[in-house]
Design an enzyme around this catalytic site. Structure first.
Site, PDB file in Angstrom:
ATOM      1  N   SER A 237       0.816  -1.226   0.000  1.00 15.36           N
ATOM      2  CA  SER A 237       0.000   0.000   0.000  1.00 15.36           C
ATOM      3  C   SER A 237       0.851   1.278   0.000  1.00 15.36           C
ATOM      4  O   SER A 237       1.842   1.380   0.725  1.00 15.36           O
ATOM      5  CB  SER A 237      -0.912   0.000   1.229  1.00 15.36           C
ATOM      6  OG  SER A 237      -1.551   1.255   1.334  1.00 15.36           O
TER       7      SER A 237
ATOM      8  N   SER B 175      -0.597   4.085   0.917  1.00 10.74           N
ATOM      9  CA  SER B 175      -1.311   5.013   1.805  1.00 10.74           C
ATOM     10  C   SER B 175      -0.418   5.620   2.898  1.00 10.74           C
ATOM     11  O   SER B 175      -0.538   6.820   3.175  1.00 10.74           O
ATOM     12  CB  SER B 175      -2.530   4.316   2.415  1.00 10.74           C
ATOM     13  OG  SER B 175      -3.449   4.022   1.391  1.00 10.74           O
TER      14      SER B 175
ATOM     15  N   LYS C 200     -13.793  -4.149   2.124  1.00  5.50           N
ATOM     16  CA  LYS C 200     -14.660  -2.978   1.990  1.00  5.50           C
ATOM     17  C   LYS C 200     -16.140  -3.292   2.231  1.00  5.50           C
ATOM     18  O   LYS C 200     -16.879  -2.453   2.726  1.00  5.50           O
ATOM     19  CB  LYS C 200     -14.496  -2.342   0.605  1.00  5.50           C
ATOM     20  CG  LYS C 200     -13.170  -1.631   0.431  1.00  5.50           C
ATOM     21  CD  LYS C 200     -13.133  -0.901  -0.898  1.00  5.50           C
ATOM     22  CE  LYS C 200     -11.781  -0.276  -1.128  1.00  5.50           C
ATOM     23  NZ  LYS C 200     -11.749   0.543  -2.349  1.00  5.50           N
TER      24      LYS C 200
ATOM     25  N   ASP D  71     -14.059   6.850  -2.339  1.00  7.36           N
ATOM     26  CA  ASP D  71     -13.549   6.450  -3.665  1.00  7.36           C
ATOM     27  C   ASP D  71     -14.193   7.248  -4.806  1.00  7.36           C
ATOM     28  O   ASP D  71     -13.504   7.676  -5.738  1.00  7.36           O
ATOM     29  CB  ASP D  71     -13.805   4.956  -3.917  1.00  7.36           C
ATOM     30  CG  ASP D  71     -12.803   4.070  -3.182  1.00  7.36           C
ATOM     31  OD1 ASP D  71     -11.728   4.563  -2.802  1.00  7.36           O
ATOM     32  OD2 ASP D  71     -13.120   2.874  -2.984  1.00  7.36           O
TER      33      ASP D  71
ATOM     34  N   GLY E   8     -16.846  -3.221 -15.607  1.00  8.05           N
ATOM     35  CA  GLY E   8     -16.801  -3.812 -14.264  1.00  8.05           C
ATOM     36  C   GLY E   8     -18.032  -3.421 -13.465  1.00  8.05           C
ATOM     37  O   GLY E   8     -18.573  -2.312 -13.631  1.00  8.05           O
TER      38      GLY E   8
ATOM     39  N   ALA F 247     -15.937  -1.101  -6.737  1.00 14.52           N
ATOM     40  CA  ALA F 247     -15.390   0.184  -7.183  1.00 14.52           C
ATOM     41  C   ALA F 247     -16.347   0.851  -8.167  1.00 14.52           C
ATOM     42  O   ALA F 247     -16.586   2.067  -8.104  1.00 14.52           O
ATOM     43  CB  ALA F 247     -14.025  -0.023  -7.805  1.00 14.52           C
TER      44      ALA F 247
ATOM     45  N   TYR G  74      -3.466   0.734 -10.821  1.00 16.53           N
ATOM     46  CA  TYR G  74      -2.256   1.513 -11.052  1.00 16.53           C
ATOM     47  C   TYR G  74      -1.048   0.631 -10.781  1.00 16.53           C
ATOM     48  O   TYR G  74      -1.121  -0.342 -10.028  1.00 16.53           O
ATOM     49  CB  TYR G  74      -2.234   2.758 -10.140  1.00 16.53           C
ATOM     50  CG  TYR G  74      -2.596   2.445  -8.710  1.00 16.53           C
ATOM     51  CD1 TYR G  74      -1.636   2.044  -7.801  1.00 16.53           C
ATOM     52  CD2 TYR G  74      -3.926   2.491  -8.289  1.00 16.53           C
ATOM     53  CE1 TYR G  74      -1.981   1.716  -6.504  1.00 16.53           C
ATOM     54  CE2 TYR G  74      -4.292   2.165  -6.993  1.00 16.53           C
ATOM     55  CZ  TYR G  74      -3.304   1.777  -6.103  1.00 16.53           C
ATOM     56  OH  TYR G  74      -3.646   1.435  -4.823  1.00 16.53           O
TER      57      TYR G  74
HETATM   58  P1  NDP Z   1     -14.391  -6.331  -7.178  1.00 18.44           P
HETATM   59  O1  NDP Z   1     -13.721  -7.616  -6.821  1.00 18.44           O
HETATM   60  O2  NDP Z   1     -15.530  -5.855  -6.360  1.00 18.44           O
HETATM   61  O3  NDP Z   1     -14.906  -6.397  -8.699  1.00 18.44           O
HETATM   62  C1  NDP Z   1     -14.119  -6.957  -9.666  1.00 18.44           C
HETATM   63  C2  NDP Z   1     -14.703  -6.676 -11.054  1.00 18.44           C
HETATM   64  O4  NDP Z   1     -13.708  -7.033 -12.015  1.00 18.44           O
HETATM   65  C3  NDP Z   1     -15.960  -7.475 -11.383  1.00 18.44           C
HETATM   66  O5  NDP Z   1     -16.790  -6.669 -12.193  1.00 18.44           O
HETATM   67  C4  NDP Z   1     -15.384  -8.658 -12.188  1.00 18.44           C
HETATM   68  O6  NDP Z   1     -16.307  -9.200 -13.119  1.00 18.44           O
HETATM   69  C5  NDP Z   1     -14.283  -7.955 -12.947  1.00 18.44           C
HETATM   70  N1  NDP Z   1     -13.209  -8.830 -13.414  1.00 18.44           N
HETATM   71  C6  NDP Z   1     -12.281  -9.465 -12.669  1.00 18.44           C
HETATM   72  N2  NDP Z   1     -11.403 -10.117 -13.466  1.00 18.44           N
HETATM   73  C7  NDP Z   1     -11.805  -9.889 -14.753  1.00 18.44           C
HETATM   74  C8  NDP Z   1     -11.311 -10.296 -16.021  1.00 18.44           C
HETATM   75  N3  NDP Z   1     -10.223 -11.077 -16.128  1.00 18.44           N
HETATM   76  N4  NDP Z   1     -11.960  -9.889 -17.133  1.00 18.44           N
HETATM   77  C9  NDP Z   1     -13.048  -9.091 -17.015  1.00 18.44           C
HETATM   78  N5  NDP Z   1     -13.581  -8.676 -15.856  1.00 18.44           N
HETATM   79  C10 NDP Z   1     -12.952  -9.077 -14.724  1.00 18.44           C
HETATM   80  O7  NDP Z   1     -13.183  -5.256  -7.201  1.00 18.44           O
HETATM   81  P2  NDP Z   1     -13.322  -3.692  -6.935  1.00 18.44           P
HETATM   82  O8  NDP Z   1     -14.505  -3.203  -7.670  1.00 18.44           O
HETATM   83  O9  NDP Z   1     -13.218  -3.401  -5.482  1.00 18.44           O
HETATM   84  O10 NDP Z   1     -11.953  -3.110  -7.594  1.00 18.44           O
HETATM   85  C11 NDP Z   1     -11.814  -3.025  -8.996  1.00 18.44           C
HETATM   86  C12 NDP Z   1     -10.484  -2.342  -9.332  1.00 18.44           C
HETATM   87  O11 NDP Z   1     -10.502  -0.973  -8.938  1.00 18.44           O
HETATM   88  C13 NDP Z   1      -9.271  -2.963  -8.661  1.00 18.44           C
HETATM   89  O12 NDP Z   1      -8.224  -3.026  -9.620  1.00 18.44           O
HETATM   90  C14 NDP Z   1      -8.916  -1.964  -7.578  1.00 18.44           C
HETATM   91  O13 NDP Z   1      -7.538  -1.977  -7.261  1.00 18.44           O
HETATM   92  C15 NDP Z   1      -9.297  -0.661  -8.254  1.00 18.44           C
HETATM   93  N6  NDP Z   1      -9.550   0.437  -7.311  1.00 18.44           N
HETATM   94  C16 NDP Z   1      -8.724   1.531  -7.354  1.00 18.44           C
HETATM   95  C17 NDP Z   1      -8.916   2.580  -6.493  1.00 18.44           C
HETATM   96  C18 NDP Z   1      -8.000   3.756  -6.581  1.00 18.44           C
HETATM   97  O14 NDP Z   1      -7.983   4.551  -5.630  1.00 18.44           O
HETATM   98  N7  NDP Z   1      -7.280   3.932  -7.658  1.00 18.44           N
HETATM   99  C19 NDP Z   1      -9.994   2.573  -5.490  1.00 18.44           C
HETATM  100  C20 NDP Z   1     -10.846   1.394  -5.547  1.00 18.44           C
HETATM  101  C21 NDP Z   1     -10.597   0.362  -6.412  1.00 18.44           C
HETATM  102  P3  NDP Z   1     -17.351 -10.400 -12.697  1.00 18.44           P
HETATM  103  O15 NDP Z   1     -18.492  -9.703 -12.019  1.00 18.44           O
HETATM  104  O16 NDP Z   1     -17.728 -11.014 -13.989  1.00 18.44           O
HETATM  105  O17 NDP Z   1     -16.584 -11.309 -11.777  1.00 18.44           O
END
Ligand code: NDP
Length: 288
Positions: A22, A24, A73, A110, A135, A139, A225
């Site tokens: 992290s 942070s 979360k 977020d 997605g 997030a 990132y």
């Molecule tokens: P979740 O686990 O809640 O959701 C994951 C999502 O990714 C789902 O929609 C899932 O689809 C999809 N997914 C996973 N693998 C694949 C793949 N190979 N191909 C296509 N779709 C895929 O994660 P979060 O929503 O919490 O986080 C998502 C991203 O956002 C992460 O990378 C996280 O690090 C980033 N993030 C960044 C922040 C920042 O401050 N920059 C803050 C918060 C998050 P399915 O439903 O089909 O499984």
């Protein structure tokens, strides 16, 4: 001999599993120095099984606030005594703040963090623009209300599991024009802004969206990132996109909003963004 003075410095930290990677502590370290706030900020690696108990212990032992990251979360929602409206909308908590009456407030910064990075740092316009969000996880859910508040022409949520995108679109349908689809159902040509809110980049994958969604003037934004271009950023650049960004700015801006919730002071994000640019993690063209 006198007993050592009790440590009265306010304690904060981030809880995740794993969490060693992290940024942070680095970000909040700069914020606290810049604002002159006396506080510590540490990493806490709690497994899902121990998350509730250990987070409560942190507050019992005098802790003032925590950031919550993957995978906690959603579990954090149940631990909070109250939720802010934006955390309730997101159905996820990324910030705990201890209140004066000893109760724990659950917040989610977020969405504000993304909108601040897009609009204030990058100068991207949302109003009347066509936006694709890839997605439908936590997030994606967390950023929908603040994006819809800026009146885009439409938001299309596309997800590998189409039902999750449809469900999410239904949940937010009163707030604006949005549709939930599977990757193959994305239609209508190119988008002004494409946000990758999947965790695909973390495993080196690229979501299987059709190439026809990207035009040279499309802005592509990966919430993920890394120290080098993420797979999604590389994919976008390969398709001719001239502006593909990673989620560093979102990370910094959501942290600033958490800091404001805790300390009542909004830190300037410019020194952190400059420090990230010096490490070549942010392109130097990023406005501040
Ligand atoms: P979740 O686990 O809640 O959701 C994951 C999502 O990714 C789902 O929609 C899932 O689809 C999809 N997914 C996973 N693998 C694949 C793949 N190979 N191909 C296509 N779709 C895929 O994660 P979060 O929503 O919490 O986080 C998502 C991203 O956002 C992460 O990378 C996280 O690090 C980033 N993030 C960044 C922040 C920042 O401050 N920059 C803050 C918060 C998050 P399915 O439903 O089909 O499984």
């Amino acid at each position: 001999m006198n007993a050592p003075a009790a440590d009265t410095t306010d304690q904060y930290g981030v809880v995740g599993h794993p969490v060693a990677h992290s940024w942070s502590p680095f970000i909040h370290g700069i914020f606290s120095r810049e604002t002159g706030q006396a506080m510590t900020y540490r990493l806490y690696d709690f497994t899902p099984e121990e998350f509730h108990q250990k987070a409560r212990e942190f507050f019992k032992q005098g802790g003032r606030g925590l950031n919550i990251t993957l995978p906690h979360k959603i579990a954090a929602v149940d631990l909070a005594d109250d939720l802010t409206a934006r955390a309730a909308h997101a159905a996820a908590v990324n910030t705990f703040a201890l209140r004066n009456d000893g109760t724990i407030l659950g917040d989610n910064t977020d969405g504000t963090g993304l909108v601040r990075d897009l609009c204030d740092n990058q100068g991207i316009v949302i109003t009347h623009r066509r936006i694709l969000i890839i997605g439908a996880g936590g997030a994606s859910r967390g950023v929908l209300a603040p994006l819809l508040a800026l009146s885009p022409a439409e938001i299309v949520i596309a997800n590998r599991t189409s039902e999750r995108a449809e469900q999410l679109a239904k949940t937010f349908e009163k707030l604006g024009t949005l549709h939930g689809v599977g990757f193959r159902q994305i239609s209508g040509g190119t988008f002004d802004l494409i946000i990758n809110a999947t965790s695909a980049s973390l495993s080196g994958d690229i979501p299987a969206v059709p190439a026809g969604v990207v035009a040279p003037e499309t802005v592509c934004y990966d919430m993920a990132y890394g120290k080098t271009d993420t797979p999604f950023v590389r994919w976008a650049l390969k398709l001719g996109c001239t502006r593909a960004l990673q989620g560093w700015g979102m990370l910094v801006e959501q942290a600033a909003e958490s800091f404001r919730v805790w300390r009542g002071v909004r830190p300037s994000t410019a020194p952190v963004l400059t420090a990230l640019k010096e490490r070549a993690l942010l392109p130097s063209m990023t406005a501040q």
